[in-house]
Design an enzyme around this catalytic site. Structure first.
Site, PDB file in Angstrom:
ATOM      1  N   ALA A  66       0.855  -1.176   0.000  1.00 53.63           N
ATOM      2  CA  ALA A  66       0.000   0.000   0.000  1.00 53.63           C
ATOM      3  C   ALA A  66       0.899   1.235   0.000  1.00 53.63           C
ATOM      4  O   ALA A  66       2.108   1.127   0.178  1.00 53.63           O
ATOM      5  CB  ALA A  66      -0.876  -0.018   1.238  1.00 53.63           C
ATOM      6  N   GLU A 108      -1.862  -9.050  -1.438  1.00 52.85           N
ATOM      7  CA  GLU A 108      -3.318  -9.264  -1.389  1.00 52.85           C
ATOM      8  C   GLU A 108      -3.912  -9.137  -2.785  1.00 52.85           C
ATOM      9  O   GLU A 108      -4.863  -9.831  -3.135  1.00 52.85           O
ATOM     10  CB  GLU A 108      -3.963  -8.260  -0.428  1.00 52.85           C
TER      11      GLU A 108
END
Ligand code: NAD
Length: 689
Positions: A66, A108
Site C-alpha cells: 500500500a 493481497e
C-alpha cells in the site's frame, strides 16, 4: 499498448489482456494506481474478445504494498477493496505475474487473482505486523485458505516474506518462471494454457482453511507470548486467522476489516509507522554540504579486544572487511580473539553459519600487540577502558601512526570527544562511534559529531554504520550523548524510589510492564554492580556499594539486587530488602507506599525532560532521532514510539504537571526543561507523529 492513465497500461494480444503498472519506484498501490487498475479491469472484463487477463508490473517490482503515506488520511481514489472484489469476481481467469517483492496490499492483490506465476527471486508476504497493522484487504482470510492455518500464523505474525520457491511448495504460487525470462510473455503463455486446458476459475475465497484446530491456536499463542508481549497487532492477526477458519468468507473479511480499523486508529500502529519514517530520517545529517563525498573504508583497526572491541570487530568481519585488533598484552589479545571465535562457533553450531564461514571471518582478523600495525587502516575505532588519560595517550600515538585521511573514532560512552580530538593534530578526522553492548547484536550506533569533525568524516561514519547493518544516529558532544544521558535520569529515579519506599522488584515490574525488556535493577545486575567500584575505596555510601561489599556484584556472582540460580532465574532475597530498609533508616528517610503510577512517571518523565534539553541544545538533530536511539539502543517498546513520541501521546502538559507534582523528589538541581514547558504551553508536539 493503450494508456489507461499515467501509470496503468492495457494491451490485448490475441485474446489475452495484459495490464501493466508502471509507478516507480515500487509500484505502491496509490490512488492513481487503484484508479487505473479499476478502469483497466472494467475494460478488460467488458471486452468480449478478452478471454484472460495478466496483471504485471514494470520496473523493479510487482506491487510492493500500500502507499503508507495515505494511511490516516481521508480516502481518495478507487477503493482497493472494490478493485480486488472486481478482480476476483472477473468471469475470466486473471493471472498475476510477479517479480521483486509482492508485499502487503501488493500480495493481497496477487491473492485475488485466480493464478500466480513468479520468478524465483520474487518474494511474497504480509509484513503489516511490523507497522502495527494487519493485512486489511483479505490477506488474513485468503492466505490461510492457500497455505493452511499453521503457516499463515507464522507468515502473518512474523511479517517475514517467503521466497517464490517456497511459495510454490506452499501452494501460493502456481508456477516458477525462469529468472531472466520474459515474465510478461510467460504470464501470457500461462494464461493461454489455462484457457486451452479449460481450467476452472477457482477463487481462493471458496477454499477452506486446513489444520485450524483450537490446539494449534492455543499452542501458537503460548509459544509466542514473550515475543508478542505488549503488541496488539499479532493477537489481532491471530484472531483474523481464527475467523478465516470459523466464519464464512464475507464475515471473516468483515472481522478482518474491523480489526484493521481498530489497529490503524490505535496508538501502536501510529507509533510503529512513525518509527518507520524516523529510522530513515535518522540517516539524514543536518548542515552537511550538498554532495559531501565519503571516504573508502577497506581496512579497519580496533584498539582493545574486550567486551566492546571484540563485538565491534565482528560487525566488520561479517561484511568481509579486514580488521586488525590491538591489545597491549598477549593474554588479553588471545582472550579477545578466542571470544570472537567462540561466538562464531556458537552461531555455526546453531546452523546459522557454516564452519567455513567461521574460518573466513577469522582469517580476516589480524591480532597484534603493536599500534604500528594500524598504519594502513582507513578507520580506527578505539575501545579501551573508559579513562580520558588513556584515551588521550592512544589518540596522540595514533596521530603519529595513522595514515593521512584515516578516520580516528572512539567508542567512549560518556567522555568528551572534542577533548580526545585535541590530543591529535587532526581533530577534523576524529569522531565518536558509540556502539551498544553486545556490539555485534545491538542495532544502534551513535555517531558523535565533534566541534571540528569534518563533514566527510561524519558522513563516512554514518555510511559505515549502514554498511555494517546498524541504525546510525548523529549526536552532539555532551556527557553520555543522547542515550546514556537520558538513561542516567532513569537510573537516578530508580535509586531514589527504592530509598523512598519501593523495592527494586517493584520498580523493575513497572518498567517491564511498560514494555522494556528488563527493569533498571535487573539491568544493573546484568551489567555488573562493580563497574567503577573497588574494594579498597568502597565506603558503603550507596546501596550498590554495600551490595558489592557483600560480594553481591550482579549476575556474575549469582547475586546482586536479586539472587540468581544456575538458570538465571531471579528471586528476591530478604537480605537485600533488609539492607535497603537499614540504609534508608540510617539516612533518616521515612519510607512510604509508592503507587505504580508514580514509579512509571518518575522513571519515564525525567527522561523526556532530558530529551527536551538534548533537543534544545542541538545535541540531537530532531526529536525522532532520540526515539530511534531509545528503540534500537535500549529496548524501548517500539509500539510506544520512543520517549518523545510517547510524550506526545501523553501530552507535554501532562508530563509537566506530573513533574511538578513530583518536584522535590526528583533530586537536587532537577529543572523542568524550558522547551518542555513551552511545548506544553503551546499545546504542541515534539514529533510529527
Ligand atoms: P573492557 O574492559 O571489556 O575492554 C577494554 C579492553 O581494552 C581490555 O581488553 C584492555 O586490555 C584493553 N586495553 C586497555 N588499554 C589498552 C591500550 N592502551 N591498548 C590496547 N588495548 C588496551 O571494556 P569495554 O566494556 O569493552 O569498554 C570499552 C570502551 O567502550 C569504553 O570506553 C566503554 O565506555 C565503551 N562502551 C562500553 C559499553 C559496554 O556496555 N561495556 C557500551 C558502549 C561503550
Amino acid at each position: 499498448m493503450a494508456a489507461i492513465n499515467q501509470v496503468i497500461d492495457l494491451s490485448v494480444e490475441d485474446g489475452v489482456a495484459v495490464i501493466t503498472s508502471n509507478h516507480p519506484p515500487v509500484n505502491a498501490l496509490s490512488a492513481i494506481v487503484r484508479d487505473g487498475l479499476t478502469a483497466a479491469f472494467d475494460k478488460a472484463i467488458a471486452d468480449a474478445s478478452v478471454k484472460a487477463v495478466v496483471l504485471t508490473c514494470a520496473g523493479r517490482t510487482f506491487f510492493a504494498g500500500a502507499d503508507i503515506s495515505e494511511f490516516g488520511k481521508p480516502p481518495k481514489g478507487a477503493s482497493l477493496h472494490s478493485l480486488l472484489d472486481m478482480m476476483e469476481n472477473a468471469p475470466k481467469p486473471v493471472v498475476a505475474a510477479i517479480h521483486g517483492t509482492s508485499l502487503g496490499g501488493g500480495f493481497e492483490t496477487a491473492l485475488v487473482c485466480h493464478y500466480r506465476v513468479a520468478v524465483p527471486s520474487a518474494k511474497v508476504g504480509l509484513p503489516e505486523v511490523k507497522l502495527g497493522l494487519l493485512a486489511g484487504a483479505g490477506g488474513t482470510q485468503r492466505l490461510p485458505r492457500l497455505v493452511g492455518a499453521a503457516k499463515a500464523l507464522d507468515m502473518v505474525t512474523s511479517g517475514v516474506p517467503v521466497s517464490a520457491k517456497a511459495a510454490v511448495s506452499m501452494g501460493l504460487v502456481d508456477e516458477l518462471v525462469p529468472e531472466g525470462a520474459d515474465l510478461r510473455a510467460a504470464g501470457v503463455a500461462f494464461a493461454r494454457r489455462v484457457l486451452a486446458d479449460k481450467r476452472p476459475l477457482t477463487k481462493v475465497r471458496d477454499k477452506s482453511v486446513a489444520g485450524a484446530t483450537p490446539e494449534l491456536f492455543a499452542e501458537f499463542r503460548k509459544n509466542n507470548a514473550k515475543a508478542f508481549r505488549g503488541f496488539e497487532a499479532p493477537e489481532a492477526s491471530i484472531k483474523c486467522i481464527e475467523a478465516a477458519a470459523n466464519l464464512p468468507f464475507d464475515e471473516g473479511k468483515k472481522f478482518e476489516r474491523d480489526e484493521f480499523m481498530k489497529l490503524v486508529a490505535g496508538v501502536q500502529s501510529q507509533a510503529q509507522r512513525y518509527m518507520f519514517f524516523a529510522e530513515r530520517q535518522a540517516a539524514k545529517i543536518d548542515g552537511l554540504p550538498e554532495g559531501t563525498a565519503t571516504r573508502k573504508i577497506a581496512r579497519v583497526g580496533i584498539i582493545g579486544a574486550g567486551t566492546m572491541g571484540g563485538g565491534i570487530a565482528m560487525n566488520f568481519l561479517n561484511r568481509g572487511i579486514a580488521v586488525t585488533i590491538i591489545e597491549t598484552q598477549q593474554a588479553a589479545l588471545d582472550r579477545g580473539t578466542a571470544v570472537i571465535r567462540k561466538n562464531y562457533e556458537n552461531t555455526a553450531a546453531k546452523g546459522r553459519m557454516t564452519p567455513d564461514d567461521v574460518e573466513t571471518r577469522m582469517a580476516a582478523l589480524s591480532p597484534s600487540l603493536e599500534l604500528k600495525s594500524l598504519a594502513d587502516a582507513d578507520l580506527i575505532i578505539e575501545a579501551v577502558f573508559e579513562n580520558m588519560a588513556i584515551k588521550k595517550e592512544i589518540f596522540a600515538k595514533l596521530d603519529a601512526i595513522a595514515k593521512p585521511g584515516a578516520i580516528l573514532a572512539s567508542n567512549t560512552s560518556y567522555l568528551n570527544v572534542d577533548e580526545i580530538a585535541e590530543a591529535t593534530k587532526r581533530p577534523q578526522d576524529v569522531v565518536g562511534m558509540h556502539f551498544f553492548s553486545p556490539a555485534n547484536v545491538m542495532k544502534l550506533l551513535e555517531v558523535v559529531r565533534g566541534a571540528k569533525t569534518a563533514p566527510q568524516v561524519l558522513a563516512t561514519a554514518m555510511e559505515v554504520g549502514k554498511t555494517i547493518g546498524k541504525v546510525a544516529v548523529v549526536s552532539g558532544v555532551c556527557h553520555g550523548f543522547i542515550g546514556n544521558r537520558m538513561l542516567a535520569q532513569r537510573q537516578a529515579q530508580a535509586t531514589a524510589l527504592i530509598l523512598e519506599g519501593a523495592m527494586p522488584w517493584d520498580v523493575d515490574r513497572v518498567a517491564y510492564d511498560f514494555g522494556w525488556p528488563m527493569g533498571p535493577f535487573q539491568m544493573s545486575d546484568l551489567a555488573g554492580l562493580d563497574i567503577g567500584w573497588s574494594k579498597e575505596a568502597s565506603k558503603g555510601a550507596t546501596i550498590r556499594e554495600r551490595l558489592c561489599e557483600l560480594d553481591r556484584r550482579g549476575q556474575k556472582t549469582a547475586a546482586g539486587f536479586y539472587d540468581y540460580d544456575a538458570k538465571r532465574n531471579r528471586t528476591h532475597p530478604a537480605l537485600v530488602e533488609k539492607l535497603i530498609l537499614d540504609f534508608a533508616a540510617e539516612k533518616g528517610i521515612r519510607r512510604r507506599k509508592i503507587e505504580d503510577q508514580e514509579i512509571l512517571e518518575r522513571l519515564v518523565y525525567p527522561m523526556i525532560n532530558e530529551g527536551a534539553k538534548i533537543l534544545a541544545e542541538g545535541i540531537a538533530q530532531r526529536a525522532s532521532d532520540i526515539d530511534v536511539v531509545w528503540i534500537y539502543g535500549y529496548g524501548w517498546p517500539v509500539y510506544r514510539g520512543g520517549p518523545m513520541f510517547y510524550a506526545d501521546t501523553v501530552g507535554a502538559g501532562e508530563v509537566v504537571a506530573a513533574l511538578e507534582r513530583h518536584q522535590g523528589k526528583l533530586g537536587d538541581g532537577f529543572e523542568i526543561a524550558p522547551l518542555l514547558r513551552q511545548t506544553a504551553k503551546d499545546g504542541k508536539r515534539f514529533t510529527g507523529g
